[in-house]
Design a protein around this motif. Structure first.
Motif, PDB file in Angstrom:
ATOM      1  N   ARG A  16      76.922  59.694  22.658  1.00 36.22           N
ATOM      2  CA  ARG A  16      77.821  60.626  22.039  1.00 36.22           C
ATOM      3  C   ARG A  16      79.078  60.622  23.157  1.00 36.22           C
ATOM      4  NH1 ARG A  16      78.123  65.297  19.130  1.00 36.22           N
ATOM      5  NH2 ARG A  16      79.201  66.869  20.196  1.00 36.22           N
ATOM      6  N   PHE A  41      86.864  63.462  16.308  1.00 39.34           N
ATOM      7  CA  PHE A  41      86.064  64.418  15.822  1.00 39.34           C
ATOM      8  C   PHE A  41      84.454  63.952  15.971  1.00 39.34           C
ATOM      9  CE2 PHE A  41      89.975  65.172  13.806  1.00 39.34           C
ATOM     10  CZ  PHE A  41      90.058  66.683  13.900  1.00 39.34           C
ATOM     11  N   PRO A  43      80.259  64.577  15.650  1.00 35.96           N
ATOM     12  CA  PRO A  43      79.382  65.438  14.899  1.00 35.96           C
ATOM     13  C   PRO A  43      78.899  66.539  15.995  1.00 35.96           C
ATOM     14  CG  PRO A  43      78.413  63.401  15.421  1.00 35.96           C
ATOM     15  CD  PRO A  43      79.720  63.324  15.809  1.00 35.96           C
ATOM     16  N   HIS A  44      78.957  67.779  15.166  1.00 34.99           N
ATOM     17  CA  HIS A  44      78.545  69.029  15.773  1.00 34.99           C
ATOM     18  C   HIS A  44      77.101  69.473  15.402  1.00 34.99           C
ATOM     19  CE1 HIS A  44      78.704  72.872  17.909  1.00 34.99           C
ATOM     20  NE2 HIS A  44      78.304  73.546  16.742  1.00 34.99           N
ATOM     21  N   GLU A  45      77.083  69.618  14.114  1.00 37.39           N
ATOM     22  CA  GLU A  45      75.613  69.939  13.269  1.00 37.39           C
ATOM     23  C   GLU A  45      75.707  69.208  12.138  1.00 37.39           C
ATOM     24  OE1 GLU A  45      74.321  74.004  11.756  1.00 37.39           O
ATOM     25  OE2 GLU A  45      75.599  74.133  13.644  1.00 37.39           O
ATOM     26  N   ASN A  48      74.089  63.236  12.834  1.00 34.05           N
ATOM     27  CA  ASN A  48      74.492  63.056  14.227  1.00 34.05           C
ATOM     28  C   ASN A  48      75.167  61.839  14.770  1.00 34.05           C
ATOM     29  OD1 ASN A  48      72.337  61.342  13.908  1.00 34.05           O
ATOM     30  ND2 ASN A  48      70.991  62.220  15.631  1.00 34.05           N
TER      31      ASN A  48
END
Length: 105
Positions: A16, A41, A43-45, A48
């Motif tokens: 990441r 952007f 992934p945050h939630e 993944n």
């Protein structure tokens, strides 16, 4: 801005930070080569492994000119080489969309 290139990346979720570095490097390169960077952007939630890049252009011809400048830009070539060496991008897909609503439409 009459079109947006949406780049969908499938990334190695264990790399990441490498993708984040790759994305940050584009912030100077893309505008210099003629694109309007709308953002990258991670992934945050949820999922993944999916990241996005959005770049605006006045036309498809402007995008083609941008791609040619990008390939000849030393920092652009270096960033592409960084991604290849680290192998954090597993797949990449481009879709072109037309803005119809929002602050940039």
């Amino acid at each position: 801005m009459s079109l947006v290139c949406m780049i969908r990346y499938e990334i190695d979720p264990f790399q990441r930070e490498s993708f984040a570095e790759y994305a940050r490097r584009w912030s100077d390169i893309i505008p210099r080569c003629g694109g309007r960077l709308l953002g990258y952007f991670l992934p945050h939630e949820g999922t993944n492994y999916e990241a996005w890049g959005l770049i605006g252009f006045e036309s498809l011809a402007a995008y083609e000119s941008y791609r040619a400048r990008l390939k000849s830009d030393p920092e652009g070539r270096e960033n592409f080489a960084f991604a290849q060496a680290k192998k954090f991008i597993l797949r990449e897909q481009r879709t072109f969309v037309e803005p119809v609503a929002g602050p940039e439409a």
